[in-house]
Design a protein around this motif. Structure first.
Motif, PDB file in Angstrom:
ATOM      1  N   TYR A  38      -1.993  -4.685   5.653  1.00 38.64           N
ATOM      2  CA  TYR A  38      -0.543  -4.450   5.526  1.00 38.64           C
ATOM      3  C   TYR A  38      -0.175  -3.326   6.506  1.00 38.64           C
ATOM      4  O   TYR A  38      -0.565  -2.158   6.291  1.00 38.64           O
ATOM      5  CB  TYR A  38      -0.176  -4.067   4.077  1.00 38.64           C
TER       6      TYR A  38
ATOM      7  N   PHE B 256       0.379   1.295  -3.276  1.00 36.77           N
ATOM      8  CA  PHE B 256      -0.539   0.213  -2.900  1.00 36.77           C
ATOM      9  C   PHE B 256      -1.922   0.431  -3.540  1.00 36.77           C
ATOM     10  O   PHE B 256      -2.520  -0.486  -4.097  1.00 36.77           O
ATOM     11  CB  PHE B 256      -0.657   0.135  -1.375  1.00 36.77           C
TER      12      PHE B 256
ATOM     13  N   ASP C 265      -1.540  -2.322  -6.219  1.00 31.09           N
ATOM     14  CA  ASP C 265      -2.107  -3.526  -5.596  1.00 31.09           C
ATOM     15  C   ASP C 265      -3.628  -3.556  -5.747  1.00 31.09           C
ATOM     16  O   ASP C 265      -4.217  -4.623  -5.916  1.00 31.09           O
ATOM     17  CB  ASP C 265      -1.743  -3.599  -4.108  1.00 31.09           C
TER      18      ASP C 265
ATOM     19  N   ASN D  25       6.890  -2.906  -2.436  1.00 31.59           N
ATOM     20  CA  ASN D  25       6.443  -4.075  -1.677  1.00 31.59           C
ATOM     21  C   ASN D  25       6.205  -3.605  -0.235  1.00 31.59           C
ATOM     22  O   ASN D  25       7.131  -3.173   0.437  1.00 31.59           O
ATOM     23  CB  ASN D  25       7.545  -5.149  -1.735  1.00 31.59           C
TER      24      ASN D  25
ATOM     25  N   THR E  26       8.571  -5.394   2.488  1.00 32.78           N
ATOM     26  CA  THR E  26      10.012  -5.059   2.509  1.00 32.78           C
ATOM     27  C   THR E  26      10.230  -3.568   2.744  1.00 32.78           C
ATOM     28  O   THR E  26      11.212  -3.179   3.378  1.00 32.78           O
ATOM     29  CB  THR E  26      10.723  -5.523   1.223  1.00 32.78           C
ATOM     30  N   GLN E  27       9.316  -2.750   2.248  1.00 32.57           N
ATOM     31  CA  GLN E  27       9.449  -1.306   2.527  1.00 32.57           C
ATOM     32  C   GLN E  27       9.357  -1.052   4.035  1.00 32.57           C
ATOM     33  O   GLN E  27      10.116  -0.287   4.604  1.00 32.57           O
ATOM     34  CB  GLN E  27       8.346  -0.511   1.813  1.00 32.57           C
TER      35      GLN E  27
ATOM     36  N   LYS F 290       4.360  -8.224   8.795  1.00 37.05           N
ATOM     37  CA  LYS F 290       3.637  -9.314   8.109  1.00 37.05           C
ATOM     38  C   LYS F 290       2.970 -10.223   9.151  1.00 37.05           C
ATOM     39  O   LYS F 290       3.324 -11.405   9.273  1.00 37.05           O
ATOM     40  CB  LYS F 290       4.573 -10.111   7.193  1.00 37.05           C
TER      41      LYS F 290
ATOM     42  N   ASP G  44      -3.294 -10.366  -2.013  1.00 37.73           N
ATOM     43  CA  ASP G  44      -1.993 -11.034  -1.912  1.00 37.73           C
ATOM     44  C   ASP G  44      -1.047 -10.169  -2.752  1.00 37.73           C
ATOM     45  O   ASP G  44      -1.212 -10.078  -3.980  1.00 37.73           O
ATOM     46  CB  ASP G  44      -2.142 -12.461  -2.470  1.00 37.73           C
ATOM     47  N   HIS G  45      -0.083  -9.545  -2.110  1.00 36.70           N
ATOM     48  CA  HIS G  45       0.750  -8.569  -2.828  1.00 36.70           C
ATOM     49  C   HIS G  45       1.413  -9.179  -4.069  1.00 36.70           C
ATOM     50  O   HIS G  45       1.476  -8.545  -5.124  1.00 36.70           O
ATOM     51  CB  HIS G  45       1.823  -7.970  -1.907  1.00 36.70           C
ATOM     52  N   ARG G  46       1.888 -10.417  -3.937  1.00 41.64           N
ATOM     53  CA  ARG G  46       2.626 -11.021  -5.046  1.00 41.64           C
ATOM     54  C   ARG G  46       1.709 -11.182  -6.272  1.00 41.64           C
ATOM     55  O   ARG G  46       2.062 -10.812  -7.387  1.00 41.64           O
ATOM     56  CB  ARG G  46       3.175 -12.383  -4.596  1.00 41.64           C
TER      57      ARG G  46
ATOM     58  N   ARG H 142       0.671  -7.805  -7.762  1.00 39.17           N
ATOM     59  CA  ARG H 142       1.769  -7.214  -8.528  1.00 39.17           C
ATOM     60  C   ARG H 142       1.762  -7.764  -9.960  1.00 39.17           C
ATOM     61  O   ARG H 142       1.874  -7.008 -10.934  1.00 39.17           O
ATOM     62  CB  ARG H 142       3.072  -7.573  -7.812  1.00 39.17           C
TER      63      ARG H 142
END
Ligand code: FAD
Length: 481
Positions: free
Chosen positions: A327, A354, A358, A404, A407-408, A436, A462-464, A467
């Motif tokens: 990331y 993170f 994460d 995130n 987006t951050q 990304k 995988d961040h999603r 989370r």
């Protein structure tokens, strides 16, 4: 006329001559002043610090020593248990007074209290002074008479109290003793890295010492403060002061900084300088918390987090430390930390989130890494901020607010300027994919010379999904509450 007896001035993390109340009072007492810095064995006092801050300490002591010489004085360096070192100095010099500025970290306070009593019992005049914080941690209380746990009312109490005491000038001259006690050699303390010498990036960036601190303040007030409120969130913009390492070793006092924001030209908006003061007050708030909850660096403020299922994720921790998570905003930030011993505040929040959320690594591991690698490592601000991000602290961000990293990055480094500065291997990626790269089409990667998994890592999580896992872990501890 009989000369007054010597005073020992014990320097700690207050390595400055101006706005140093302990020093000025020692000079005012009359008679010679013997300045000593003691490298204490205990962590939390002036003892073994993190590697990055040891580098800073070396240069700061060297600068202080020169500043004292210009006033006809000296800095004596000694190593060991503070009480023993001071006893020896009292014996060698015939000092009858001992001065210091108060410190507020638990280990330091545990040393200072009994030590004060010990030397008073021995017949010395022992005096301690404020100045390391804007306000003593015991001074401010809620209307119920209890310590603050929430920042906003704390700030309001500080603000309502008016400006902190105006700073005082450095003494013009400091009387020297007839004979100086021996000093150890700074180089013998081996505070600087040698094999390898990783401090090249530090030398480029910093000028430790009181003069360097004031230069930085001056530069910030004239060039960075306008627009601080908005700009402080954008790591590629020059809107933060970078005063933190100078403050951490006391080369400049918070009162000096606060007073530099008074009487500015009308072109500096109140929202900017007031916001800057608010940040300074976060430091006081962190010390307020540490003072009233000395376990802050070790224990969750909110005991519910004691049951959080942290992972023993050594690979993840190592990738995070090295800036190889895949990331870009996290990795660029971790490399800024490694190269310069500093990280922008927005990035500290992103990288801490993170690691904790994460990677589900215990915040104490992150806190320890920051303590070792930050030149501004500070026992109060570091612990309070890690607990803030973890959600386990006083007045903390709620756990479910998970940063995130994509987006951050897009919001706070929209052109990818910061990422490109620290990750040259991604420099040629277009803005659309700079945060990304793993979503970039093959031909875009090829054109930018990026081979994922080779020139730059694939994302380690995988961040999603990460989370969701973190949120369900949090629900478990919440359900048990
Ligand atoms: P500026 O924006 O110019 O602020 C001026 C001063 O205000 C800073 O030098 C600092 O003394 C104080 N300040 C600003 N923000 C904060 C804050 N959130 N908490 C406490 N004081 C603040 N700060 C440290 O000094 N040492 C640390 O070890 C430390 N660890 C941190 C760990 C994490 C996870 C996070 C999220 C924050 C941490 N901070 C720490 C707070 C903050 O990030 C730094 O103080 C700030 O980034 C320093 O940069 P600056 O001097 O350019 O800040």
């Amino acid at each position: 006329m009989q000369r007054s007896s010597p005073t020992i001035l014990w320097f700690r993390k207050d390595l400055r001559l101006s706005d140093n109340h302990a020093l000025s009072a020692a000079v005012a007492r009359g008679g010679p002043v013997i300045q000593v810095f003691i490298l204490e064995p205990e962590d939390g006092g002036t003892g073994p610090m993190g590697s990055a801050q040891r580098w800073w300490l070396h240069h700061s002591l060297s600068a202080l020593s020169k500043d004292l010489e210009t006033r006809g004085s000296r800095l004596i360096l000694r190593r060991g248990d503070a009480q023993k070192v001071l006893e020896a100095l009292v014996k060698e010099t015939g000092a009858e007074a001992l001065h210091w500025n108060r410190r507020y970290e638990p280990v330091g306070m545990d040393i200072d209290g009994p030590l004060k009593q010990h030397f008073r019992d021995a017949g010395l005049t022992v005096e301690s002074f404020g100045g390391q914080l804007l306000h003593e941690p015991t001074r401010l209380k809620t209307t119920g008479g209890t310590p603050f746990r929430v920042y906003t009312p704390f700030w309001k109490a500080v603000d309502a109290g008016g400006d902190p005491t105006a700073p005082i000038d450095a003494p013009k001259a400091i009387a020297a003793p007839d004979r100086w006690p021996d000093s150890e050699a700074l180089d013998d303390w081996a505070l600087l890295p040698t094999k390898p010498d990783w401090a090249g990036g530090f030398r480029e960036m910093w000028t430790p010492g009181e003069a360097g601190a004031h230069q930085r303040l001056k530069h910030f007030i004239s060039k960075g403060l306008r627009g601080y409120r908005r700009g402080r969130d954008f790591p590629a913009e020059p809107h933060v002061s970078m005063l933190s390492p100078h403050i951490a070793l006391g080369e400049i006092s918070p009162a000096q900084i606060w007073h530099a924001t008074i009487g500015l030209p009308a072109s500096v908006a109140a929202e900017d300088y007031v916001h800057f003061r608010k940040e300074l007050v976060w430091r006081d708030f962190s010390y307020h918390l540490l003072f009233h909850f000395p376990e802050l660096p070790r224990r969750n403020w909110n005991a519910r987090f004691d049951d959080f299922p942290w992972r023993d994720n050594k690979t993840g921790l190592r990738a995070w430390q090295k800036g190889r998570t895949g990331y870009p905003i996290v990795d660029a930030a971790m490399r800024q930390l490694w190269q310069h011993g500093y990280m922008h505040n927005r990035l500290r929040m992103i990288t801490a989130s993170f690691l904790i959320k994460d990677l589900m690594v215990d915040w104490r591991d992150g806190e320890a890494w920051f303590a070792d690698t930050l030149v501004d490592a500070d026992p109060a601000s570091n612990a309070a901020s890690w607990q803030w991000v973890a959600g386990s602290g006083a007045d903390a961000a709620p756990f479910f607010r998970i940063f995130n990293p994509i987006t951050q990055g897009e919001k706070f480094d929209p052109e990818g300027t910061f990422v490109r500065r620290y990750l040259p291997e991604l420099a040629k990626l277009p803005n659309e994919f700079i945060h990304k790269p793993f979503e970039a089409p093959e031909q875009v990667l090829r054109k930018a010379g990026v081979v994922l998994g080779e020139t730059y890592p694939q994302p380690i999580v995988d961040h999603r999904k990460a989370r969701e896992t973190a949120l369900s872990a949090y629900q478990e501890i919440s359900a048990g509450a």
